[in-house]
Design a protein around this motif. Structure first.
Motif, short mmCIF file in Angstrom:
data_model
loop_
_atom_site.label_atom_id
_atom_site.label_comp_id
_atom_site.label_asym_id
_atom_site.label_seq_id
_atom_site.Cartn_x
_atom_site.Cartn_y
_atom_site.Cartn_z
N MET A 36 0.82 -1.21 0.00
CA MET A 36 0.00 0.00 0.00
C MET A 36 0.85 1.26 0.00
N PRO A 37 0.38 2.33 -0.65
CA PRO A 37 1.10 3.61 -0.64
C PRO A 37 1.32 4.10 0.79
N GLY A 38 2.52 4.55 1.08
CA GLY A 38 2.84 5.09 2.39
C GLY A 38 3.26 4.07 3.42
N ALA A 39 3.12 2.78 3.12
CA ALA A 39 3.43 1.75 4.11
C ALA A 39 4.92 1.72 4.46
N LYS A 40 5.77 1.86 3.45
CA LYS A 40 7.21 1.84 3.70
C LYS A 40 7.60 3.01 4.59
N GLU A 41 7.02 4.18 4.32
CA GLU A 41 7.33 5.36 5.13
C GLU A 41 6.87 5.16 6.57
N ASN A 42 5.69 4.56 6.76
CA ASN A 42 5.19 4.32 8.10
C ASN A 42 6.05 3.31 8.85
N ALA A 43 6.48 2.26 8.15
CA ALA A 43 7.35 1.27 8.77
C ALA A 43 8.68 1.90 9.16
N THR A 44 9.18 2.79 8.31
CA THR A 44 10.44 3.48 8.60
C THR A 44 10.32 4.32 9.86
N VAL A 45 9.19 5.00 10.01
CA VAL A 45 8.94 5.78 11.23
C VAL A 45 8.97 4.88 12.45
N ALA A 46 8.31 3.73 12.35
CA ALA A 46 8.28 2.79 13.47
C ALA A 46 9.68 2.32 13.84
N LEU A 47 10.50 2.07 12.83
CA LEU A 47 11.87 1.65 13.08
C LEU A 47 12.69 2.78 13.69
N ASP A 48 12.47 4.00 13.21
CA ASP A 48 13.15 5.17 13.80
C ASP A 48 12.77 5.33 15.27
N GLU A 49 11.50 5.04 15.57
CA GLU A 49 11.00 5.18 16.94
C GLU A 49 11.31 3.95 17.80
N LYS A 50 11.95 2.95 17.17
CA LYS A 50 12.32 1.71 17.87
C LYS A 50 11.10 1.03 18.52
N VAL A 51 10.05 0.90 17.74
CA VAL A 51 8.86 0.18 18.20
C VAL A 51 9.23 -1.28 18.46
N ASP A 66 12.59 -7.83 4.28
CA ASP A 66 13.95 -8.11 4.74
C ASP A 66 14.61 -6.88 5.35
N TRP A 67 14.33 -5.71 4.78
CA TRP A 67 14.93 -4.49 5.31
C TRP A 67 14.37 -4.13 6.68
N ILE A 68 13.13 -4.51 6.92
CA ILE A 68 12.52 -4.29 8.24
C ILE A 68 13.20 -5.18 9.28
N VAL A 69 13.39 -6.45 8.92
CA VAL A 69 14.06 -7.39 9.82
C VAL A 69 15.45 -6.88 10.20
N LYS A 70 16.20 -6.44 9.20
CA LYS A 70 17.57 -5.99 9.44
C LYS A 70 17.59 -4.81 10.41
N ARG A 71 16.74 -3.82 10.17
CA ARG A 71 16.76 -2.62 11.02
C ARG A 71 16.20 -2.89 12.41
N ALA A 72 15.13 -3.67 12.48
CA ALA A 72 14.52 -3.95 13.79
C ALA A 72 15.49 -4.72 14.68
N HIS A 73 16.19 -5.67 14.10
CA HIS A 73 17.11 -6.48 14.89
C HIS A 73 18.30 -5.67 15.40
N GLN A 74 18.59 -4.57 14.74
CA GLN A 74 19.69 -3.72 15.19
C GLN A 74 19.43 -3.12 16.56
N GLY A 122 14.60 -14.16 8.15
CA GLY A 122 14.91 -14.01 9.57
C GLY A 122 13.84 -13.41 10.45
N VAL A 123 12.57 -13.51 10.05
CA VAL A 123 11.52 -12.99 10.94
C VAL A 123 11.51 -13.78 12.24
N ASP A 124 10.91 -13.18 13.25
CA ASP A 124 10.91 -13.80 14.57
C ASP A 124 9.68 -14.65 14.84
N ALA A 125 8.59 -14.40 14.11
CA ALA A 125 7.35 -15.16 14.30
C ALA A 125 6.48 -15.00 13.06
N LEU A 126 5.51 -15.90 12.94
CA LEU A 126 4.57 -15.87 11.83
C LEU A 126 3.16 -15.65 12.36
#
Length: 351
Positions: A80-95, A106-114, A136-140
């Motif tokens: 969906m439009p805007g989803a990547k931007e919203n996920a990036t915000v969540a990663l910046d906020e360390k949700v 895959d990019w979400i997994v990499k950043r979240a695990h950091q 490398g996700v943590d759960a399904l």
């Protein structure tokens, strides 16, 4: 209400929660107040970011943190439009938890695990589950046929044990058909580590779902849903109403789809110069997005305004198990006690 017994699973250990119960991200329903209520009750609340801009997502995350100090997550439908931007915000906020679907995460997994975050991938079949496991996700979160909105072809009864056998190293959250503690106990027996209870949590005091729609859920049975792909272009389950039946009868006219594409772009604040090339070179993808855009109007009419005469409400077959509108905490305590009772009842039947 008195604290219930604690049910410990791989999911509760992984996420640092008390009960293996999840509120999935449901647009216009999984808002900060409900997310925080579920997390405060010992489960995991997941914020729906689909209707939000990046700034609204950031504001919502901070609002949740003002309401709870417990783990919570955000959901992102990556196509969906805007989803990547919203996920990036969540990663910046360390949700603490990010739940993604319909896209490559895959990019979400990499950043979240950091920063120690956890990632849950929503899947509907073994192919998607193996793909998620490989990054490398943590759960399904396994979404069965019974679920509200976009469940898959396979029922939870078959999907959960199949994935549990084939991908045993990942905790599984069952979504679809779970309305009480008996469902939780059943899914644990089938190999799940927790359940998502969207329809049940949507029909609570803290939920922003229109009050008359909550009562409509209580009045209906498990048979009062419709499943098809004419509404928003993907196979989805909605409440059986006249408008729901009409919406599932035929797909949108392509000419109307072009108009809806521009309207959807305006709502998401996307420049029109980004829309036109997509219409010309990626028609199938853009047509799918326009179906989502058109569906949005009808979903909001029902979910937000309570207009079941013109709107369409996503709901799962578990509505047949929903008989009241309690608080989130009451639901949580009841579900855990029912699961425990089911466990004891089965234990007594073994000779």
């Amino acid at each position: 209400m008195a604290q219930s017994r604690v049910l410990k699973t791989r999911l509760t250990t992984l996420l640092g929660i008390t009960h293996p119960v999840v509120l999935p991200g449901m647009s216009w329903i999984s808002v900060p107040r409900l997310v925080a209520a579920v997390s405060n009750a010992g489960g995991l609340g997941i914020l729906a970011t689909g209707p939000l801009t990046a700034e609204e997502t950031r504001k919502s995350i901070r609002e949740i943190r003002s309401l709870t100090d417990k783990p919570f997550g955000i959901g992102a439908t990556l196509m969906m439009p805007g989803a990547k931007e919203n996920a990036t915000v969540a990663l910046d906020e360390k949700v603490p938890v990010v739940n993604f679907s319909l896209g490559k995460g895959d990019w979400i997994v990499k950043r979240a695990h950091q920063y120690g975050g956890k990632v849950i991938a929503t899947v509907v079949n073994e192919k998607h589950a193996r793909s998620a496991a490989s990054i490398g996700v943590d759960a399904l979160m396994a979404t069965g046929h019974e679920a509200a909105a976009h469940g898959g072809d396979v029922t939870s009864l078959c999907l959960v044990p199949a994935l549990a056998s084939k991908i045993p190293n990942l905790p599984i959250i069952c979504a679809g058909g779970i309305g009480d503690g008996r469902g939780l106990a059943a899914m644990l027996a089938l190999g799940a580590d927790g359940v998502a209870m969207g329809s049940r949590m949507a029909t609570t005091v803290e939920s922003p779902l229109a009050e008359n729609v909550k009562h409509a859920v209580v009045e209906r049975t498990e048979s009062d849903t419709i499943y098809g792909n004419k509404f928003d272009g993907l196979y989805a389950r909605v409440m059986r109403t006249k408008s729901g039946v009409d919406a599932m009868r035929r797909p949108m006219n392509p000419a109307v789809a072009v108009v809806k594409a521009f309207e959807a772009a305006q709502r998401s604040k996307m420049p029109l110069w980004k829309v036109i090339p997509g219409l010309l070179t990626q028609w199938d993808k853009m047509y799918q997005l326009t179906l989502f855009g058109a569906a949005t109007e009808k979903i909001m009419a029902a979910t937000v305004r309570g207009d079941l005469n013109h709107g369409v409400q996503f709901i799962g077959q578990s509505q047949g198990l929903i008989n009241d509108v309690p608080t989130v905490d009451a639901v949580m305590q009841r579900v855990i006690m029912e699961a425990l009772e089911a466990h004891h009842r089965l234990g007594r039947q073994w000779q």
